[in-house]
Design a protein around this motif. Structure first.
Motif, PDB file in Angstrom:
ATOM      1  N   TRP A 289       0.825  -1.211   0.000  1.00  0.00           N
ATOM      2  CA  TRP A 289       0.000   0.000   0.000  1.00  0.00           C
ATOM      3  C   TRP A 289       0.857   1.258   0.000  1.00  0.00           C
ATOM      4  CZ3 TRP A 289      -1.623   3.446   4.223  1.00  0.00           C
ATOM      5  CH2 TRP A 289      -2.709   4.253   3.864  1.00  0.00           C
ATOM      6  N   MET A 292       3.220   1.510  -3.581  1.00  0.00           N
ATOM      7  CA  MET A 292       2.668   1.993  -4.854  1.00  0.00           C
ATOM      8  C   MET A 292       2.850   3.505  -4.976  1.00  0.00           C
ATOM      9  SD  MET A 292      -1.446   1.631  -4.319  1.00  0.00           S
ATOM     10  CE  MET A 292      -2.300   2.358  -2.911  1.00  0.00           C
ATOM     11  N   ASP A 293       2.804   4.242  -3.857  1.00  0.00           N
ATOM     12  CA  ASP A 293       3.100   5.672  -3.908  1.00  0.00           C
ATOM     13  C   ASP A 293       4.572   5.917  -4.207  1.00  0.00           C
ATOM     14  OD1 ASP A 293       0.486   6.297  -3.350  1.00  0.00           O
ATOM     15  OD2 ASP A 293       0.799   6.571  -1.209  1.00  0.00           O
ATOM     16  N   THR A 352      -1.132   4.675 -10.685  1.00  0.00           N
ATOM     17  CA  THR A 352      -1.289   6.085 -10.318  1.00  0.00           C
ATOM     18  C   THR A 352      -2.722   6.398  -9.937  1.00  0.00           C
ATOM     19  OG1 THR A 352       0.461   6.600 -11.914  1.00  0.00           O
ATOM     20  CG2 THR A 352      -0.847   8.435 -11.085  1.00  0.00           C
ATOM     21  N   SER A 355      -3.439   4.872  -6.552  1.00  0.00           N
ATOM     22  CA  SER A 355      -2.714   5.599  -5.518  1.00  0.00           C
ATOM     23  C   SER A 355      -3.443   6.879  -5.121  1.00  0.00           C
ATOM     24  CB  SER A 355      -1.298   5.928  -6.030  1.00  0.00           C
ATOM     25  OG  SER A 355      -0.639   6.815  -5.158  1.00  0.00           O
ATOM     26  N   ASN A 359      -5.452   7.552  -1.563  1.00  0.00           N
ATOM     27  CA  ASN A 359      -5.037   8.633  -0.664  1.00  0.00           C
ATOM     28  C   ASN A 359      -6.171   9.610  -0.407  1.00  0.00           C
ATOM     29  OD1 ASN A 359      -2.457   7.542  -0.552  1.00  0.00           O
ATOM     30  ND2 ASN A 359      -1.670   8.822  -2.197  1.00  0.00           N
ATOM     31  N   THR A 394       1.024  11.886   0.106  1.00  0.00           N
ATOM     32  CA  THR A 394       0.202  12.335  -1.026  1.00  0.00           C
ATOM     33  C   THR A 394       0.783  13.587  -1.664  1.00  0.00           C
ATOM     34  OG1 THR A 394      -1.751  11.456   0.110  1.00  0.00           O
ATOM     35  CG2 THR A 394      -2.132  12.973  -1.712  1.00  0.00           C
TER      36      THR A 394
END
Length: 486
Positions: A289, A292-293, A352, A355, A359, A394
């Motif tokens: 989790w 991925m960011d 993307t 993500s 967020n 974020t």
């Protein structure tokens, strides 16, 4: 005078030339000779630069070279910062910079590509019979089972904006795992094309410039992993306090697993094997989790670095008289980076999208829960650390992704400094491409990652919060009848 015949046009030009004064003609000749001299000097400097780049690329690098050089007849040693000469003489490629990052991802059942730490991207390969791929498939099946259990529990209880959080969390992790497996199949081809684009770009002026992209990627990964580990540690401490508060049995360890893996024991009785499986699943899902960011940030850093590499060369020749061949070569290099950006965007656009949507949802949930009274100091510390980390992550994803668009537009600043005498169709074509092209990463083409997106996301969060606050009721965050993670 194109309407005149050819002979009359030549005579008219000759008459017009002789009609000027001798002083004007001498000034024109002096200006033209000075202009040609400046262009020749710039071309010679450009040729010398290209020759030095070619010699630097021809220079062999031995993997068995020592990590220090001893100067003859003197007791002086030069230590390389990377520890080895091979590390110090890195080519500055994205494949080398991202190798260890992908190695960590493989440990957590993502990106099962063989040869990620190899020196050349030609050594990359993907195989369904590889141990990495089998481990990834097993974990996908495990995540699918865990998602099914969470969905069953949520559907058999009253559904609210807060209660669907486990489904959003585990569903997004499962989707990212599937997309990462598909991306692993395309990764060798993408890295080979990336390598070809890098070979055509201007050479870095120093070794420090070569290692800057890799250093930034490693620091982003290191800081992200450390903060993620700290968040998970605080989560465990808060969960221990929660299990002590809702002690359904006399065993504290059993209480902990019953509260943190309640979706598993909602349909079956308690067992140690299932408890350990649930904890393993939770740790890996938490990393994915967060990863991925970080992966979107790492790809953005690599693409922005390639645009910056081209812009640095344009800045070195800013305002100089350059030949049309120079601008033609730079325009082709710029176009190659744009094509690379499109290819990478097509490969990771779904990641993307997941993500940013994740967020956005979790920031709204956490802000809404911040209106409730915190049941303990441990929970308050974990809650606010998690909220700040989520907002910071974020913001980092948004700014790093927007840097690709910023660097692509920066090229136009140097094109506007081209002297009038050196303006040619190639410069005009180059500037038109920069102006008209929208070079940026996107979320499934629904939105482009630019600096304007940061304000748009902030406005969206404020709007959603104002709507949710109207229906908010002060609830007990430690309700023993609901999930700890809901």
């Amino acid at each position: 005078m194109k309407f005149l015949p050819a002979k009359l046009e030549r005579k008219f030009r000759r008459l017009k030339k002789h009609s000027r004064s001798s002083l004007t003609r001498k000034l024109d000749v002096m200006h033209e000779s000075a202009r040609k001299k400046v262009i020749e000097e710039n071309c010679d400097a450009y040729k010398n630069q290209k020759h030095s780049e070619y010699e630097c690329r021809k220079r062999p690098t031995s993997s068995k070279a020592p990590s220090s050089i001893f100067v003859s007849n003197r007791n002086i040693s030069i230590e390389f910062p990377g520890g080895t000469r091979e590390t110090f003489l890195s080519e500055g490629s994205f494949h080398q910079a991202v190798g260890r990052v992908l190695l960590v991802a493989e440990f957590f059942a993502m990106m099962p590509v063989k040869g990620v730490t190899a020196k050349h991207p030609g050594d990359l390969s993907f195989s369904w019979r590889n141990v990495r791929t089998c481990f990834c498939l097993v974990f996908i099946a495990s995540s699918l089972a865990n998602f099914g259990l969470s969905l069953f529990k949520v559907l058999n209880n009253p559904i609210s904006f807060n209660s669907v959080k486990p489904i959003i969390f585990r569903g997004s992790v499962l989707l990212v795992l599937i997309v990462a497996l598909r991306l692993a199949q395309q990764w060798p081809t993408l890295m080979m094309y990336w390598h070809e684009v890098e070979q055509g770009l201007p050479q870095y002026p120093s070794q420090v410039g070569k290692g800057q992209m890799g250093h930034t990627i490693r620091m982003v990964m290191l800081v992200g992993m450390m903060l993620s580990f700290a968040e998970h540690l605080l989560s465990m401490i808060s969960a221990i306090h929660y299990a002590r508060y809702c002690n359904s049995t006399s065993d504290p360890i059993k209480n902990y697993f019953l509260r943190t893996n309640d979706e598993i024991f909602y349909v079956t009785s308690y067992s140690t094997a299932l408890a350990l499986w649930g904890k393993f699943q939770n740790v890996y899902s938490t990393f994915i989790w967060n990863y991925m960011d970080m992966f979107v940030m790492i790809v953005s850093i690599g693409l922005a670095a390639k645009f910056r590499q081209l812009n640095n060369d344009l800045r070195n020749f800013k305002g100089m008289h350059m030949a049309p061949s120079y601008w033609s070569e730079r325009r082709i290099q710029y176009r190659n980076i744009c094509v690379l950006c499109d290819k990478m965007d097509d490969a990771i656009s779904l990641i993307t999208m997941v993500s940013f949507s994740n967020n956005l949802y979790f920031i709204c949930v956490q802000l809404l829960r911040s209106l409730n009274t915190m049941p303990s100091v441990a929970h308050a510390v974990y809650f606010y650390f998690s909220l700040i980390f989520l907002i910071g992550r974020t913001l980092a994803v948004s700014l790093y992704s927007a840097s690709v668009h910023d660097e692509s537009r920066l090229t136009l600043r140097y094109l506007r400094c081209v002297p009038k005498d050196s303006w040619c169709p190639e410069v005009k074509r180059f500037s038109e491409e920069v102006i008209n092209d929208e070079v940026a990463l996107s979320g499934m083409k629904f939105f482009h990652l630019t600096r304007k997106l940061v304000l748009s996301v902030a406005g969206t969060i404020v709007t959603y919060e104002l709507v949710l606050i109207q229906f908010h009721e002060d609830n007990d965050l430690w309700d023993c009848n609901q999930s700890y993670y809901s």
